[in-house]
Structure formats: structure tokens, C-alpha cells
Enzyme design. Structure first.
Site, short mmCIF file in Angstrom:
data_model
loop_
_atom_site.label_atom_id
_atom_site.label_comp_id
_atom_site.label_asym_id
_atom_site.label_seq_id
_atom_site.Cartn_x
_atom_site.Cartn_y
_atom_site.Cartn_z
N ASP A 1 17.03 -1.34 16.28
CA ASP A 1 17.67 -0.17 16.90
C ASP A 1 17.69 -0.37 18.41
OD1 ASP A 1 18.41 2.29 17.92
OD2 ASP A 1 17.29 3.42 16.42
N THR B 1 37.55 -7.26 16.53
CA THR B 1 36.42 -6.87 15.69
C THR B 1 36.98 -6.29 14.38
OG1 THR B 1 36.16 -4.54 16.24
CG2 THR B 1 35.35 -6.12 17.86
N GLU C 1 25.73 -8.80 21.36
CA GLU C 1 26.57 -7.68 20.89
C GLU C 1 25.67 -6.63 20.26
OE1 GLU C 1 30.51 -6.57 18.20
OE2 GLU C 1 29.24 -8.23 17.53
N GLU D 1 38.44 -2.95 15.21
CA GLU D 1 39.65 -3.13 16.03
C GLU D 1 40.85 -3.46 15.15
OE1 GLU D 1 38.93 -5.93 19.12
OE2 GLU D 1 40.94 -5.79 19.96
N ASP E 1 29.39 3.78 18.04
CA ASP E 1 29.45 5.11 17.43
C ASP E 1 29.69 6.16 18.52
OD1 ASP E 1 28.96 3.96 15.01
OD2 ASP E 1 26.83 4.43 14.96
N ASP F 1 38.70 2.66 20.29
CA ASP F 1 39.97 3.37 20.16
C ASP F 1 39.75 4.87 20.38
OD1 ASP F 1 38.56 3.88 17.80
OD2 ASP F 1 40.42 4.40 16.76
N1 SAM Z 1 31.12 -3.63 16.30
C1 SAM Z 1 31.67 -3.53 14.96
C2 SAM Z 1 33.17 -3.50 15.01
O1 SAM Z 1 33.73 -3.27 16.09
O2 SAM Z 1 33.81 -3.73 13.97
C3 SAM Z 1 31.09 -2.31 14.20
C4 SAM Z 1 31.47 -0.97 14.78
S1 SAM Z 1 30.63 0.38 13.92
C5 SAM Z 1 31.60 1.76 14.29
C6 SAM Z 1 29.21 0.65 14.95
C7 SAM Z 1 28.01 -0.16 14.52
O3 SAM Z 1 26.98 0.00 15.48
C8 SAM Z 1 27.43 0.28 13.19
O4 SAM Z 1 27.27 -0.85 12.34
C9 SAM Z 1 26.11 0.91 13.56
O5 SAM Z 1 25.12 0.80 12.55
C10 SAM Z 1 25.74 0.14 14.81
N2 SAM Z 1 24.84 0.88 15.70
C11 SAM Z 1 24.99 2.15 16.13
N3 SAM Z 1 23.97 2.51 16.91
C12 SAM Z 1 23.14 1.43 16.98
C13 SAM Z 1 21.91 1.19 17.63
N4 SAM Z 1 21.31 2.15 18.34
N5 SAM Z 1 21.34 -0.01 17.51
C14 SAM Z 1 21.95 -0.99 16.77
N6 SAM Z 1 23.10 -0.81 16.11
C15 SAM Z 1 23.71 0.38 16.22
#
Ligand code: SAM
Length: 213
Positions: A95, A191, A43, A194, A117, A153
Site C-alpha cells: 500500500d 496502460t 509505477e 488508458e 483511483d 481520463d
Molecule cells: N495503472 C493501471 C492502469 O492504468 O491500467 C491500473 C489503474 S486502476 C484504476 C488503479 C490501481 O491502483 C488499482 O489496481 C488499485 O488497486 C491501485 N492502487 C490504488 N491505491 C493504491 C495504493 N495506495 N497503493 C498501491 N496501489 C494502489
């Protein structure tokens, strides 16, 4: 996600047995982490880990790797594992821009992108985890019979993803704009995002895409 600097999070992650340090060194050798040949599901953007922890509990014959960029968030996911250790789940603070450096050809069976994101500005489109650029990374380590499953969403991000997936020559299946009222909801693990957004009444969209053969 509101990001706060959590004092000590980086050190706590570095000292946790549930977090992999120097993941680049495991490229091609992730089986050694789990000590078996079970499939590997990843994930990307795992956040606080609710989804992947539940998946690992439900599917002991699958190995899970949760990747999260920010220590302040990942520390919450690791805390869940400290309370309830699972042999088939590890986390990486990493990252995904560099994801090609940690997995080798055919090493991963499935990728989950949950509520990634949206990067709404056009000039940031390449940063979206469903962009053609990222699909080009995934193809280097996803098995040909594997797939990427994406939930959101965000209508704009979903529409963008449908276009970029088609442009990249990937296959699309199980596409729904209302997952919770669809045939694919059975067995769906929610999630954190979600649960939050569906409670507000937002429909949850989901697609599955398969690499070009
Ligand atoms: N997947 C979780 C959920 O559905 O509840 C979290 C969703 S949150 C909006 C997006 C997550 O992706 C954040 O914790 C962010 O730090 C991480 N993220 C965004 N870009 C990333 C990247 N390039 N590498 C690793 N993590 C990333």
C-alpha cells in the site's frame, strides 16, 4: 477496477521470484535487487502491469518497480512476467500509504501514476495519489532532477492534481488535456485503463511535475 478475491493469489505472489517480499528491508539498497546502477522508475497502482511490462521491455537500461495494493490484481501482472521474465522489473504488493518505508533519499528517478483511483468524496481527498500529502512522501525519495508523470481520463482528478501540485510548490510541465492528439503522444505506452477509456472516446490527460528545488 473490479476487485475479486482470487483464491491463492497471496500465496502465489509470496512464492514468485518476480515479487519482492519485505520491501522495507531493501530501503536504500534497491540496486542490489537489479545488480546494477541503472535508474529506478516506480509505477504506483500498477494494476495488471501492461504499462510497466512494456516499459521494461522497451528500456532495458532502466530498472522498474511496480507497486500494487491488491493481490487479486497483481497476480495478473506477475503472470505476464512468468511468461516473459525481464531482469529489470519486479513487483511489490504494497500500500503506497507506507511508501516512505521502502525507498531512501534520492533512490528513485521517476514515478508513474497511471489512472490512479479518483477518491471522489472530499473527505477522501488525502488518499488521492496526487494529493499534497502524497507529494510530501514522494519528495523524500525522488531525486531532485526526477519527476512524477501522471495520466488520467478523470477531469476532476486532473484539476485537483494541478491545484495540489501548485500548492505543494512543485513545478508543472508538459500538461495536456488530450495526450493522444498532442506532441507528447509519440512513444506513449498505453496502460490497460488508458486503452479502455480512450476506446470509449474519453480524452486522456497527462502532466509531469517536478519537485521543488
Ligand atoms: N495503472 C493501471 C492502469 O492504468 O491500467 C491500473 C489503474 S486502476 C484504476 C488503479 C490501481 O491502483 C488499482 O489496481 C488499485 O488497486 C491501485 N492502487 C490504488 N491505491 C493504491 C495504493 N495506495 N497503493 C498501491 N496501489 C494502489
Amino acid at each position: 477496477m473490479r476487485l475479486r478475491n482470487v483464491p491463492g493469489a497471496r500465496d502465489d505472489i509470496a512464492s514468485s521470484e518476480h515479487a519482492i517480499k519485505e520491501p522495507e528491508k531493501l530501503k536504500g539498497n534497491w540496486k542490489s535487487v537489479f545488480g546494477n546502477d541503472n535508474p529506478i522508475h516506480v509505477e504506483i497502482g500498477t494494476g495488471k502491469g501492461a504499462f510497466i511490462v512494456k516499459m521494461a521491455e522497451l528500456n532495458p537500461d532502466v530498472n522498474y518497480i511496480g507497486i500494487e495494493k491488491y493481490s487479486s490484481v497483481l497476480i495478473k501482472a506477475i503472470a505476464k512476467l512468468e511468461e516473459n521474465p525481464l531482469p529489470n522489473l519486479v513487483f511489490i504488493r504494497f500500500d503506497a500509504e507506507e511508501i516512505e518505508n521502502i525507498f531512501d533519499k534520492d533512490e528513485v528517478d521517476r514515478i508513474y501514476l497511471n489512472f490512479s483511483d479518483p477518491w471522489p468524496k472530499d473527505r477522501h481527498a488525502k488518499r488521492r495519489l496526487t494529493s499534497t500529502r502524497f507529494l510530501g512522501h514522494y519528495i523524500k525519495f525522488l531525486k531532485p532532477e526526477g519527476y512524477v508523470a501522471f495520466k488520467t481520463d478523470n477531469v476532476d482528478l486532473f484539476d485537483f492534481s494541478l491545484e495540489s501540485i501548485t500548492e505543494a510548490g512543485w513545478g508543472l510541465k508538459d500538461v495536456t488535456r488530450d495526450l493522444h492528439n498532442s506532441q507528447w503522444n509519440e512513444g506513449n505506452v498505453m496502460t490497460e485503463y488508458e486503452a479502455k477509456f480512450s476506446a470509449k472516446g474519453n480524452p486522456i490527460m497527462r502532466l509531469v511535475c517536478t519537485p521543488p528545488q
